[in-house]
Design an enzyme around this catalytic site. Sequence first.
Site, PDB file in Angstrom:
ATOM      1  N   ASP A   1      -2.795  -1.520  12.304  1.00 14.25           N
ATOM      2  CA  ASP A   1      -3.717  -1.660  11.171  1.00 14.25           C
ATOM      3  C   ASP A   1      -4.735  -2.732  11.570  1.00 14.25           C
ATOM      4  O   ASP A   1      -4.521  -3.494  12.529  1.00 14.25           O
ATOM      5  CB  ASP A   1      -2.908  -2.081   9.921  1.00 14.25           C
ATOM      6  CG  ASP A   1      -3.769  -2.231   8.664  1.00 14.25           C
ATOM      7  OD1 ASP A   1      -4.920  -1.742   8.659  1.00 14.25           O
ATOM      8  OD2 ASP A   1      -3.282  -2.832   7.682  1.00 14.25           O
TER       9      ASP A   1
ATOM     10  N   CYS B   1      -3.815   3.600   9.541  1.00 11.58           N
ATOM     11  CA  CYS B   1      -4.184   3.945   8.149  1.00 11.58           C
ATOM     12  C   CYS B   1      -5.684   4.123   7.997  1.00 11.58           C
ATOM     13  O   CYS B   1      -6.134   4.821   7.101  1.00 11.58           O
ATOM     14  CB  CYS B   1      -3.691   2.840   7.214  1.00 11.58           C
ATOM     15  SG  CYS B   1      -4.314   1.210   7.688  1.00 11.58           S
TER      16      CYS B   1
ATOM     17  N   GLN C   1      -0.414   4.829   0.892  1.00 12.25           N
ATOM     18  CA  GLN C   1      -0.581   5.044   2.328  1.00 12.25           C
ATOM     19  C   GLN C   1       0.753   5.427   2.964  1.00 12.25           C
ATOM     20  O   GLN C   1       0.838   6.353   3.774  1.00 12.25           O
ATOM     21  CB  GLN C   1      -1.118   3.748   2.970  1.00 12.25           C
ATOM     22  CG  GLN C   1      -1.377   3.864   4.459  1.00 12.25           C
ATOM     23  CD  GLN C   1      -2.524   4.816   4.773  1.00 12.25           C
ATOM     24  OE1 GLN C   1      -3.580   4.731   4.186  1.00 12.25           O
ATOM     25  NE2 GLN C   1      -2.321   5.754   5.687  1.00 12.25           N
TER      26      GLN C   1
ATOM     27  N   ARG D   1      -3.724  11.969   2.963  1.00 15.37           N
ATOM     28  CA  ARG D   1      -3.868  11.101   1.782  1.00 15.37           C
ATOM     29  C   ARG D   1      -4.235  11.939   0.559  1.00 15.37           C
ATOM     30  O   ARG D   1      -3.856  11.621  -0.555  1.00 15.37           O
ATOM     31  CB  ARG D   1      -4.940  10.024   2.040  1.00 15.37           C
ATOM     32  CG  ARG D   1      -4.545   8.950   3.047  1.00 15.37           C
ATOM     33  CD  ARG D   1      -3.385   8.091   2.569  1.00 15.37           C
ATOM     34  NE  ARG D   1      -3.602   7.564   1.243  1.00 15.37           N
ATOM     35  CZ  ARG D   1      -4.323   6.462   0.965  1.00 15.37           C
ATOM     36  NH1 ARG D   1      -4.833   5.759   1.946  1.00 15.37           N
ATOM     37  NH2 ARG D   1      -4.470   6.044  -0.277  1.00 15.37           N
TER      38      ARG D   1
ATOM     39  N   HIS E   1       0.869  -1.188   0.000  1.00 17.25           N
ATOM     40  CA  HIS E   1       0.000   0.000   0.000  1.00 17.25           C
ATOM     41  C   HIS E   1       0.909   1.242   0.000  1.00 17.25           C
ATOM     42  O   HIS E   1       0.981   1.979   0.978  1.00 17.25           O
ATOM     43  CB  HIS E   1      -0.919  -0.021   1.220  1.00 17.25           C
ATOM     44  CG  HIS E   1      -2.101   0.897   1.115  1.00 17.25           C
ATOM     45  ND1 HIS E   1      -2.364   1.668  -0.012  1.00 17.25           N
ATOM     46  CD2 HIS E   1      -3.099   1.186   2.001  1.00 17.25           C
ATOM     47  CE1 HIS E   1      -3.468   2.368   0.182  1.00 17.25           C
ATOM     48  NE2 HIS E   1      -3.932   2.101   1.402  1.00 17.25           N
TER      49      HIS E   1
HETATM   50  N1   CP Z   1      -6.324   3.795   4.324  1.00 21.24           N
HETATM   51  C1   CP Z   1      -7.013   3.441   3.213  1.00 21.24           C
HETATM   52  O1   CP Z   1      -6.453   3.109   2.163  1.00 21.24           O
HETATM   53  O2   CP Z   1      -8.357   3.500   3.393  1.00 21.24           O
HETATM   54  P1   CP Z   1      -9.459   3.033   2.351  1.00 21.24           P
HETATM   55  O3   CP Z   1      -9.487   1.543   2.338  1.00 21.24           O
HETATM   56  O4   CP Z   1     -10.749   3.604   2.895  1.00 21.24           O
HETATM   57  O5   CP Z   1      -9.141   3.595   1.012  1.00 21.24           O
HETATM   58  N1  NVA Z   2      -4.554  -3.758   5.579  1.00 23.16           N
HETATM   59  C1  NVA Z   2      -5.790  -3.095   5.282  1.00 23.16           C
HETATM   60  C2  NVA Z   2      -5.556  -1.707   4.843  1.00 23.16           C
HETATM   61  C3  NVA Z   2      -6.778  -0.920   4.504  1.00 23.16           C
HETATM   62  C4  NVA Z   2      -6.484   0.451   4.045  1.00 23.16           C
HETATM   63  C5  NVA Z   2      -6.527  -3.874   4.218  1.00 23.16           C
HETATM   64  O1  NVA Z   2      -5.896  -4.392   3.288  1.00 23.16           O
HETATM   65  O2  NVA Z   2      -7.746  -3.961   4.305  1.00 23.16           O
END
Ligand code: CP
Ligand code: NVA
Length: 301
Positions: A222, A259, A131, A287, A128
Site C-alpha cells: 500500500d 489497493c 477493501q 470493489r 478499510h
Molecule cells: N482503494 C481505495 O479505497 O481507493 P480510493 O481511495 O480511490 O477510494
Molecule cells: N492507506 C491508504 C489507502 C487508500 C485506499 C490511505 O489511507 O490513503
Amino acid sequence: MKHFLTLRDLTEKEILKLVNKGLRIKKHPGFYSKKLKNKTMLMFFEKPSLRTRVSFEVAMNQMGGSALYYDLLGSPLTKGKETIEDTARVISRYCDLLTARVYEHEELEKLANNSDIPVINALSNSNHPCQAIGDLMTIKEKFKKLKGLTLAYYGDGDGNVTHSLIHACSKVGINIYVFCPKQFMPKESFIKDSIKFAKENNSKIVIENKPRKIDADIVYTDTWMSYHINPREKNKRVKIFKPYQVNKNILGNALFMHCLPAQRGYEVTSDVMDSSKSIIFDQAENRLHSAKSIILWCLKN
Ligand code: CP
Ligand code: NVA
C-alpha cells in the site's frame, strides 16, 4: 440492522458470505438490478477517493437505487455548527444507508451509535474493511480457495489497509506475513485480535521488521503516504520505507496486489505494477461487485 465498520466484528461465516455473494453478483449482475428500488445511500466523504466513491455510486445505480455524494467540507458538522450525533439523526430521516470516509474511526462509531440506518466504513485512518472484502473476493477468484494460502505484505504496517487485511486473513485462514519498519507496526490491538483469530483458524500471522522474500502466493503493498499523513513527512518516510519496496525480486512467482492509488517507484516498481503477475485492476474492479454485496448485506437483502 447491521453496520459495517470493521472486520473484527464479523464472523468467518459472514465474511465468506460477503465474498461469495460478490462473486455471484459479478457473474449475474442483472439478477440484482432492481434490488434497491427507492433506496438512497448518502456518501459522506472527508478524504479523496476514486475507487470507493465511484464503485459505491455505480453499485447503487446498477441495483436500481441512488447515491448522493456529500463533501464533508461543506457540512455544518465540519464548520463546527452541528454535532456528529445530530447529523446522524437527521440523515437517518432522509436516507436508507450511510457510507462514510472519515479520519477518525471513533467518528464512524458515533455516526453508527446515533443512526437508525446502517453505516458503512468507506475508510478510516485505522480500518478499510470494504477493501479487504474486495481483496478476499479477488484472491478467491484467482486461487479458487482462501484457506492455506500465504500473503506477504511489505511496507506500512500501521495502515488502514494492513489492519483490515490482517483481520480478514486471520479470520479466513490465510497465512499473513507483514514486513514493516519497527516504527510502523500494526497497532497492538489488531495484532492481538488477529493472533487469536489465526489460532482459531489454524493459520499464521507473522510480523517481521527485516524485509525478506518468502514463498508467498500473494505479495501486497500500500502507499507509504496515506491520505491522512502530513505531506511534510514524505522525505522521512520514504527513507524508512525504501527497503520494503516491492520489486521483481521480492515478487518472485507470487501474484501482486495493491489497493491503489499507487505511487509508482515508491512502494512498488512500475515493472511489477505492469507485469503479468499483477492483478491490481481486477482487484479494483472487484470493489464494485463487493460493494454491492456489502450494501445488500447491510440492508438484509
Ligand atoms: N482503494 C481505495 O479505497 O481507493 P480510493 O481511495 O480511490 O477510494
Ligand atoms: N492507506 C491508504 C489507502 C487508500 C485506499 C490511505 O489511507 O490513503
